[in-house]
Motif scaffolding. Structure first.
Motif, PDB file in Angstrom:
ATOM      1  N   ALA A  76       0.189  -1.440   0.049  1.00  5.95           N
ATOM      2  CA  ALA A  76       0.267   0.216  -0.097  1.00  5.95           C
ATOM      3  C   ALA A  76       0.892   1.574  -0.265  1.00  5.95           C
ATOM      4  O   ALA A  76       0.538   2.205  -0.684  1.00  5.95           O
ATOM      5  CB  ALA A  76      -0.970  -0.109   0.998  1.00  5.95           C
ATOM      6  N   ARG A  77       2.546   1.367   0.684  1.00  2.00           N
ATOM      7  CA  ARG A  77       2.776   2.290   0.271  1.00  2.00           C
ATOM      8  C   ARG A  77       3.841   2.576  -0.144  1.00  2.00           C
ATOM      9  O   ARG A  77       4.168   4.049  -1.113  1.00  2.00           O
ATOM     10  CB  ARG A  77       4.188   2.123   1.911  1.00  2.00           C
ATOM     11  N   CYS A 140       0.957  -1.981  -9.074  1.00  2.00           N
ATOM     12  CA  CYS A 140       0.998  -2.543  -8.048  1.00  2.00           C
ATOM     13  C   CYS A 140      -1.063  -2.755  -8.347  1.00  2.00           C
ATOM     14  O   CYS A 140      -1.226  -2.739  -7.038  1.00  2.00           O
ATOM     15  CB  CYS A 140       0.416  -1.227  -6.717  1.00  2.00           C
TER      16      CYS A 140
END
Length: 169
Positions: A76-77, A140
């Motif tokens: 997520a980061r 991602c």
């Protein structure tokens, strides 16, 4: 979280270029000239792009099954970092392009030409950062789950609701 659109980045770049041009020209009319863009800016932008790409590569490797585990918070980061890199690259590209546009009329003067070249190289490095941000955002992206184990492994039809989605505990 939605992926960053290229049109959004282009609009940010154009808006920053216009605003930056007004700022640079306004400062120069008052006798204040911006310093040359140092080469360390180019190195920093490319190093930042490499770091974002490296972080995104770990997520991509996990999603492709080549990495055994990955902390979901790290993924997520990485996504947030990629989005920030794309927007930052777009803003910086606009700022450095504004500096190039401001000196276009004076390219016959060696100092102004050098300033335009330095700002142009920095703008290209900023574009690299923005493109890497977009690529890592794509890294991602989790592929959609096409099969429904409750449906015998067949794909759920579009619009067909998940029977467990509405259930409450």
């Amino acid at each position: 979280m939605q992926r960053t659109k290229v049109t959004t980045l282009l609009l940010v770049t154009v808006a920053t270029t216009l605003i930056g041009w007004f700022v640079v020209v306004g400062l120069e009319r008052r006798g204040t000239y911006l310093p040359h863009v140092p080469w360390i800016v180019d190195v920093a932008l490319v190093a930042l792009a490499a770091g974002v790409f490296w972080a995104g590569w770990a997520v991509r490797s996990y999603l492709k099954g080549r990495r055994p585990s990955l902390d979901p918070l790290r993924a997520a980061r990485t996504l947030v970092l990629a989005k920030a890199a794309a927007l930052t690259g777009s803003l910086l590209a606009g700022w450095y392009l504004a500096q190039v546009v401001a000196v276009l009329g004076d390219l016959a003067i060696e100092a102004r030409r050098d300033r335009a070249i330095a700002a142009g190289v920095a703008a290209l490095c900023a574009v690299v950062l923005a493109v890497v941000g977009l690529v890592v955002e794509k890294f991602c992206q989790v592929p959609p789950d096409d099969t429904d184990p409750a449906n015998g492994g067949r794909s759920r039809a579009d619009g067909e609701a998940d029977p467990e989605a509405g259930a409450t505990a």
